[in-house]
Design a protein around this motif. Structure first.
Motif, PDB file in Angstrom:
ATOM      1  N   ASN A 245       8.010   5.362  10.788  1.00 31.44           N
ATOM      2  CA  ASN A 245       8.980   5.908  10.003  1.00 31.44           C
ATOM      3  C   ASN A 245       8.775   6.069   8.271  1.00 31.44           C
ATOM      4  OD1 ASN A 245      11.362   7.150   9.288  1.00 31.44           O
ATOM      5  ND2 ASN A 245      12.519   5.303   8.236  1.00 31.44           N
ATOM      6  N   GLU A 246       8.169   4.995   8.498  1.00 27.72           N
ATOM      7  CA  GLU A 246       7.227   4.586   6.591  1.00 27.72           C
ATOM      8  C   GLU A 246       6.282   5.866   6.330  1.00 27.72           C
ATOM      9  OE1 GLU A 246       8.299   2.597   4.488  1.00 27.72           O
ATOM     10  OE2 GLU A 246       9.194   1.052   5.466  1.00 27.72           O
ATOM     11  N   LYS A 247       5.720   5.967   7.326  1.00 31.82           N
ATOM     12  CA  LYS A 247       4.829   6.948   7.876  1.00 31.82           C
ATOM     13  C   LYS A 247       4.939   8.872   7.319  1.00 31.82           C
ATOM     14  CE  LYS A 247       0.679   6.662  10.340  1.00 31.82           C
ATOM     15  NZ  LYS A 247       0.206   6.698  11.608  1.00 31.82           N
TER      16      LYS A 247
ATOM     17  N   LEU B 124       0.836  -1.171   0.185  1.00 29.00           N
ATOM     18  CA  LEU B 124      -0.035  -0.112  -0.067  1.00 29.00           C
ATOM     19  C   LEU B 124       1.115   1.169  -0.063  1.00 29.00           C
ATOM     20  CD1 LEU B 124      -3.248   0.902  -0.037  1.00 29.00           C
ATOM     21  CD2 LEU B 124      -2.481   1.221   3.174  1.00 29.00           C
ATOM     22  N   ILE B 125       2.041   1.684   1.089  1.00 33.78           N
ATOM     23  CA  ILE B 125       2.496   2.638   1.072  1.00 33.78           C
ATOM     24  C   ILE B 125       3.071   2.638  -0.148  1.00 33.78           C
ATOM     25  CG2 ILE B 125       4.933   3.501   1.804  1.00 33.78           C
ATOM     26  CD1 ILE B 125       3.460   1.637   4.710  1.00 33.78           C
ATOM     27  N   GLU B 126       3.568   1.588  -0.468  1.00 37.43           N
ATOM     28  CA  GLU B 126       5.125   1.968  -2.441  1.00 37.43           C
ATOM     29  C   GLU B 126       3.958   2.186  -2.933  1.00 37.43           C
ATOM     30  OE1 GLU B 126       8.532   1.068  -1.883  1.00 37.43           O
ATOM     31  OE2 GLU B 126       8.530   1.124  -0.193  1.00 37.43           O
TER      32      GLU B 126
ATOM     33  N   LEU C 258      -5.716   4.427   5.892  1.00 39.67           N
ATOM     34  CA  LEU C 258      -5.430   3.668   5.833  1.00 39.67           C
ATOM     35  C   LEU C 258      -4.554   2.330   6.638  1.00 39.67           C
ATOM     36  CD1 LEU C 258      -5.738   3.607   2.196  1.00 39.67           C
ATOM     37  CD2 LEU C 258      -7.441   2.504   3.837  1.00 39.67           C
ATOM     38  N   ILE C 259      -3.355   3.052   7.010  1.00 48.11           N
ATOM     39  CA  ILE C 259      -2.165   2.286   7.704  1.00 48.11           C
ATOM     40  C   ILE C 259      -2.936   1.990   8.939  1.00 48.11           C
ATOM     41  CG2 ILE C 259      -0.232   2.700   8.579  1.00 48.11           C
ATOM     42  CD1 ILE C 259       0.330   4.333   6.747  1.00 48.11           C
ATOM     43  N   ASP C 260      -3.210   2.691   9.517  1.00 48.85           N
ATOM     44  CA  ASP C 260      -4.023   2.848  11.191  1.00 48.85           C
ATOM     45  C   ASP C 260      -5.020   1.761  11.130  1.00 48.85           C
ATOM     46  OD1 ASP C 260      -1.863   5.101  11.901  1.00 48.85           O
ATOM     47  OD2 ASP C 260      -3.457   6.533  12.135  1.00 48.85           O
TER      48      ASP C 260
ATOM     49  N   LYS D 194      -1.826  11.787   1.715  1.00 47.62           N
ATOM     50  CA  LYS D 194      -1.167  12.021   2.808  1.00 47.62           C
ATOM     51  C   LYS D 194      -1.788  11.389   4.429  1.00 47.62           C
ATOM     52  CE  LYS D 194       3.340  12.655   5.448  1.00 47.62           C
ATOM     53  NZ  LYS D 194       4.462  13.377   5.371  1.00 47.62           N
ATOM     54  N   MET D 195      -2.974  11.877   4.304  1.00 50.56           N
ATOM     55  CA  MET D 195      -3.919  11.696   4.892  1.00 50.56           C
ATOM     56  C   MET D 195      -5.090  11.012   5.112  1.00 50.56           C
ATOM     57  SD  MET D 195      -3.167  14.006   7.599  1.00 50.56           S
ATOM     58  CE  MET D 195      -5.339  13.690   8.123  1.00 50.56           C
TER      59      MET D 195
END
Length: 82
Positions: free
Chosen positions: A50-52, A14-16, A28-30, A22-23
């Motif tokens: 760190n990724e965030k 997802l991050i890549e 989604l990460i949380d 960003k928000m």
């Protein structure tokens, strides 16, 4: 329930993808981290902090989650998208 490795893999993909502002990505990460067992959350939170912080968002700044959902619903109901 997904295990640590599966949630970590989903988060990395997802991050890549850099597909979301960003928000939205942060939310989604949380939410994915919240699926972790309580005792494992702090580990994955540390790994993702760190990724965030380093996440580079796409440049259109439009939220995509609602748009993607509306497109899906339109396709399912065979409505035209305007």
């Amino acid at each position: 329930m997904a295990n640590n490795e599966e949630i970590f893999a989903i988060l990395k993909v997802l991050i890549e993808s850099t597909a979301f502002p960003k928000m939205e990505m942060s939310r989604l990460i949380d939410k994915l981290i919240s699926l972790e067992k309580k005792e494992d959350r702090s580990l994955i939170q540390r790994m993702m902090s760190n990724e965030k912080n380093l996440y580079v968002q796409i440049h259109h700044n439009n939220e995509l989650l609602e748009l993607l959902w509306q497109i899906y619903l339109s396709i399912q109901s065979k409505k035209s998208i305007t």
